[in-house]
Design a protein around this motif. Structure first.
Motif, PDB file in Angstrom:
ATOM      1  N   SER A 194      48.812   6.867  -3.375  1.00 24.32           N
ATOM      2  CA  SER A 194      49.700   7.683  -4.211  1.00 24.32           C
ATOM      3  C   SER A 194      50.596   6.847  -5.114  1.00 24.32           C
ATOM      4  CB  SER A 194      50.584   8.572  -3.333  1.00 24.32           C
ATOM      5  OG  SER A 194      51.526   7.787  -2.610  1.00 24.32           O
ATOM      6  N   GLY A 195      50.859   5.612  -4.719  1.00 24.61           N
ATOM      7  CA  GLY A 195      51.793   4.784  -5.473  1.00 24.61           C
ATOM      8  C   GLY A 195      53.241   4.997  -5.097  1.00 24.61           C
ATOM      9  N   ASP A 196      53.538   5.952  -4.218  1.00 21.08           N
ATOM     10  CA  ASP A 196      54.914   6.254  -3.825  1.00 21.08           C
ATOM     11  C   ASP A 196      55.352   5.273  -2.745  1.00 21.08           C
ATOM     12  OD1 ASP A 196      57.329   7.249  -2.981  1.00 21.08           O
ATOM     13  OD2 ASP A 196      56.662   9.331  -2.811  1.00 21.08           O
ATOM     14  N   VAL A 197      56.106   4.254  -3.152  1.00 17.96           N
ATOM     15  CA  VAL A 197      56.536   3.211  -2.224  1.00 17.96           C
ATOM     16  C   VAL A 197      58.021   3.354  -1.874  1.00 17.96           C
ATOM     17  CG1 VAL A 197      54.760   1.556  -2.888  1.00 17.96           C
ATOM     18  CG2 VAL A 197      56.899   1.637  -4.179  1.00 17.96           C
ATOM     19  N   ASN A 198      58.513   4.585  -1.849  1.00 17.21           N
ATOM     20  CA  ASN A 198      59.883   4.822  -1.409  1.00 17.21           C
ATOM     21  C   ASN A 198      60.068   4.182  -0.031  1.00 17.21           C
ATOM     22  OD1 ASN A 198      62.345   5.998  -0.467  1.00 17.21           O
ATOM     23  ND2 ASN A 198      62.028   7.743  -1.821  1.00 17.21           N
ATOM     24  N   PRO A 199      61.099   3.354   0.154  1.00 20.07           N
ATOM     25  CA  PRO A 199      61.269   2.621   1.416  1.00 20.07           C
ATOM     26  C   PRO A 199      61.364   3.508   2.655  1.00 20.07           C
ATOM     27  CG  PRO A 199      62.697   1.711  -0.273  1.00 20.07           C
ATOM     28  CD  PRO A 199      62.110   2.965  -0.847  1.00 20.07           C
ATOM     29  N   ILE A 200      61.768   4.769   2.511  1.00 18.71           N
ATOM     30  CA  ILE A 200      61.904   5.616   3.689  1.00 18.71           C
ATOM     31  C   ILE A 200      60.555   5.901   4.350  1.00 18.71           C
ATOM     32  CG2 ILE A 200      63.995   6.700   2.797  1.00 18.71           C
ATOM     33  CD1 ILE A 200      62.412   9.166   2.105  1.00 18.71           C
ATOM     34  N   ALA A 207      63.316   2.034   6.208  1.00 13.31           N
ATOM     35  CA  ALA A 207      63.892   3.385   6.288  1.00 13.31           C
ATOM     36  C   ALA A 207      65.336   3.329   6.774  1.00 13.31           C
ATOM     37  CB  ALA A 207      63.049   4.259   7.208  1.00 13.31           C
ATOM     38  N   LYS A 208      65.615   2.459   7.744  1.00 16.20           N
ATOM     39  CA  LYS A 208      66.984   2.331   8.246  1.00 16.20           C
ATOM     40  C   LYS A 208      67.920   1.819   7.165  1.00 16.20           C
ATOM     41  CE  LYS A 208      65.761   1.711  13.115  1.00 16.20           C
ATOM     42  NZ  LYS A 208      65.676   0.762  14.267  1.00 16.20           N
ATOM     43  N   ALA A 209      67.405   0.955   6.299  1.00 21.51           N
ATOM     44  CA  ALA A 209      68.226   0.439   5.199  1.00 21.51           C
ATOM     45  C   ALA A 209      68.627   1.537   4.227  1.00 21.51           C
ATOM     46  CB  ALA A 209      67.467  -0.659   4.460  1.00 21.51           C
ATOM     47  N   MET A 210      67.844   2.632   4.213  1.00 26.41           N
ATOM     48  CA  MET A 210      68.135   3.766   3.337  1.00 26.41           C
ATOM     49  C   MET A 210      68.851   4.888   4.080  1.00 26.41           C
ATOM     50  SD  MET A 210      66.991   2.489   0.587  1.00 26.41           S
ATOM     51  CE  MET A 210      67.390   3.906  -0.432  1.00 26.41           C
ATOM     52  N   GLY A 211      69.263   4.635   5.334  1.00 32.75           N
ATOM     53  CA  GLY A 211      70.042   5.620   6.077  1.00 32.75           C
ATOM     54  C   GLY A 211      69.245   6.538   6.972  1.00 32.75           C
ATOM     55  N   PHE A 212      67.958   6.247   7.178  1.00 29.93           N
ATOM     56  CA  PHE A 212      67.122   7.060   8.059  1.00 29.93           C
ATOM     57  C   PHE A 212      66.890   6.311   9.373  1.00 29.93           C
ATOM     58  CE2 PHE A 212      66.359   8.752   3.896  1.00 29.93           C
ATOM     59  CZ  PHE A 212      66.104  10.102   4.092  1.00 29.93           C
ATOM     60  N   PRO A 213      66.799   7.022  10.493  1.00 31.09           N
ATOM     61  CA  PRO A 213      66.638   6.335  11.785  1.00 31.09           C
ATOM     62  C   PRO A 213      65.298   5.638  11.959  1.00 31.09           C
ATOM     63  CG  PRO A 213      66.490   8.718  12.066  1.00 31.09           C
ATOM     64  CD  PRO A 213      66.942   8.480  10.655  1.00 31.09           C
ATOM     65  N   THR A 214      64.260   6.139  11.295  1.00 27.66           N
ATOM     66  CA  THR A 214      62.943   5.533  11.363  1.00 27.66           C
ATOM     67  C   THR A 214      62.134   5.981  10.152  1.00 27.66           C
ATOM     68  OG1 THR A 214      61.006   5.142  12.789  1.00 27.66           O
ATOM     69  CG2 THR A 214      61.873   7.404  12.688  1.00 27.66           C
ATOM     70  N   ALA A 215      60.922   5.453  10.014  1.00 27.71           N
ATOM     71  CA  ALA A 215      60.091   5.831   8.873  1.00 27.71           C
ATOM     72  C   ALA A 215      59.628   7.273   8.994  1.00 27.71           C
ATOM     73  CB  ALA A 215      58.879   4.900   8.785  1.00 27.71           C
ATOM     74  N   ILE A 216      59.462   7.934   7.850  1.00 29.27           N
ATOM     75  CA  ILE A 216      58.991   9.318   7.846  1.00 29.27           C
ATOM     76  C   ILE A 216      57.784   9.431   6.919  1.00 29.27           C
ATOM     77  CG2 ILE A 216      61.291  10.222   8.344  1.00 29.27           C
ATOM     78  CD1 ILE A 216      61.543  11.042   5.436  1.00 29.27           C
ATOM     79  N   ALA A 217      56.904  10.351   7.253  1.00 28.00           N
ATOM     80  CA  ALA A 217      55.715  10.577   6.436  1.00 28.00           C
ATOM     81  C   ALA A 217      56.108  11.189   5.097  1.00 28.00           C
ATOM     82  CB  ALA A 217      54.736  11.485   7.169  1.00 28.00           C
ATOM     83  N   HIS A 218      55.330  10.896   4.068  1.00 24.14           N
ATOM     84  CA  HIS A 218      55.546  11.529   2.764  1.00 24.14           C
ATOM     85  C   HIS A 218      55.367  13.046   2.892  1.00 24.14           C
ATOM     86  CE1 HIS A 218      54.418   7.401   1.623  1.00 24.14           C
ATOM     87  NE2 HIS A 218      54.925   7.624   0.435  1.00 24.14           N
ATOM     88  N   GLY A 219      56.240  13.789   2.241  1.00 24.37           N
ATOM     89  CA  GLY A 219      56.055  15.235   2.201  1.00 24.37           C
ATOM     90  C   GLY A 219      54.732  15.619   1.570  1.00 24.37           C
ATOM     91  N   MET A 220      54.310  14.859   0.555  1.00 23.77           N
ATOM     92  CA  MET A 220      53.051  15.192  -0.111  1.00 23.77           C
ATOM     93  C   MET A 220      51.840  14.891   0.759  1.00 23.77           C
ATOM     94  SD  MET A 220      53.725  16.845  -2.733  1.00 23.77           S
ATOM     95  CE  MET A 220      51.983  17.061  -3.055  1.00 23.77           C
ATOM     96  N   TRP A 221      51.982  13.970   1.720  1.00 21.59           N
ATOM     97  CA  TRP A 221      50.885  13.808   2.687  1.00 21.59           C
ATOM     98  C   TRP A 221      50.815  15.040   3.578  1.00 21.59           C
ATOM     99  CZ3 TRP A 221      50.421  14.216   7.906  1.00 21.59           C
ATOM    100  CH2 TRP A 221      49.148  13.927   8.411  1.00 21.59           C
ATOM    101  N   SER A 222      51.952  15.519   4.050  1.00 20.64           N
ATOM    102  CA  SER A 222      51.968  16.699   4.916  1.00 20.64           C
ATOM    103  C   SER A 222      51.353  17.899   4.201  1.00 20.64           C
ATOM    104  CB  SER A 222      53.401  17.022   5.356  1.00 20.64           C
ATOM    105  OG  SER A 222      53.949  15.981   6.128  1.00 20.64           O
ATOM    106  N   GLN A 223      51.764  18.136   2.962  1.00 23.52           N
ATOM    107  CA  GLN A 223      51.215  19.269   2.219  1.00 23.52           C
ATOM    108  C   GLN A 223      49.717  19.117   2.027  1.00 23.52           C
ATOM    109  OE1 GLN A 223      52.898  20.127  -1.679  1.00 23.52           O
ATOM    110  NE2 GLN A 223      52.260  22.250  -1.504  1.00 23.52           N
TER     111      GLN A 223
END
Length: 289
Positions: A194-200, A207-223
């Protein structure tokens, strides 16, 4: 409709676009209004190998028709170009995809040449920051074949206006479903197609550096994965809406539930945490008439 247009002669290299967006993030204070700006690219053709890799990661069969989510995949570099433009007031890094509505007016064939365009509108308060609608459209010639409405949240930003009250919309569909075990590198897998390299999405550390407790899946992968599970049963023309209600943490195990809505090709869907039963993603499909 915006009057100022960035015309792209070729698909931008997302790594460069993201680097520019990161470099300018500190200067984006959210004080300026959304720009009267549209990004457009004509003459887009589909790379078969890129589509095959995307289909593999998202669980679609490789067909002569493009998944509706793949049109979002094609328009994402245009969205990133919009977000990286110096006139766009909100930082790309750390933004959260809240919901996504896709309208497929008819199946788009692998061999068809596309024109895509995107712009942002309707910045408004959210209890966690500012949310913005990003509108996208896809054409074959002059024919509108696809539309997208992505709602993004820019956490910690502020805008004038009343924050809407949180509405309890109840619980989505539940019951027996398919068990999906999501690997820890799913975010990196999807980023490669996808090219979406958002650190979260990339690792627990980033992901923690961006304020999240752990990595999360892309919403567009889920959809994409939820639609892929229904692929052979989807109408030729439909609207699908997904609400990304809670983060899909990776690695993890989830349950996918889908209930048919009758003879009109409609579906209600839910992606849930397997152990807790928490609804993570709520989705629906409605046939276009």
């Amino acid at each position: 409709m915006p009057t100022d247009t960035i015309e792209l002669a070729s698909t931008p290299v997302l790594a460069k676009v993201f680097a520019g967006a990161v470099a300018s993030s500190r200067g984006r204070t959210g004080q300026a209004p959304l720009p009267d700006l549209k990004v457009r690219q004509a003459g887009i053709t589909v790379d078969v190998d890129a589509l095959a890799n995307y289909d593999h990661v998202c669980r679609f069969p490789l067909l002569n028709e493009l998944p509706s989510t793949y049109l979002h995949n094609l328009v994402f570099p245009l969205q990133a170009t919009l977000f990286a433009d110096k006139r766009y007031p909100y930082p790309l890094m750390g933004s959260v995809h809240l919901s996504n509505r896709l309208t497929q007016h008819r199946p788009v064939l692998l061999t068809e040449e596309l024109t895509l365009e995107t712009w942002a509108q309707n910045a408004r308060p959210h209890r966690a920051g500012v949310q913005v609608d990003v509108i996208s459209r896809g054409y074959v010639g002059q024919e509108l074949v696809w539309e997208g409405l992505a709602v993004y949240l820019y956490r910690g930003q502020k805008i004038a206006g009343d924050v809407p009250e949180k509405v309890d919309s109840g619980d989505g569909v539940d019951g027996p479903g398919a068990i999906w075990r999501l690997p820890g590198d799913l975010g990196r897998q999807f980023s490669r197609v996808s090219g979406d390299v958002n650190p979260i999405h990339m690792s627990a550390l980033s992901a923690k550096a961006m304020g999240f407790p752990t990595a999360i899946a892309h919403g567009m992968w889920s959809q994409a994965a939820m639609l892929a599970a229904l692929d052979s049963r989807l109408p030729a023309a439909y609207v699908t809406q997904m609400e990304f209600r809670k983060p899909v943490t990776i690695p993890g195990t989830v349950k996918f539930v889908a209930h048919p809505g009758g003879q009109d090709g409609s579906w209600e869907m839910s992606l849930r945490n397997l152990k807790k039963g928490t609804e993570l993603v709520r989705g629906s499909v409605r046939q276009l008439t």
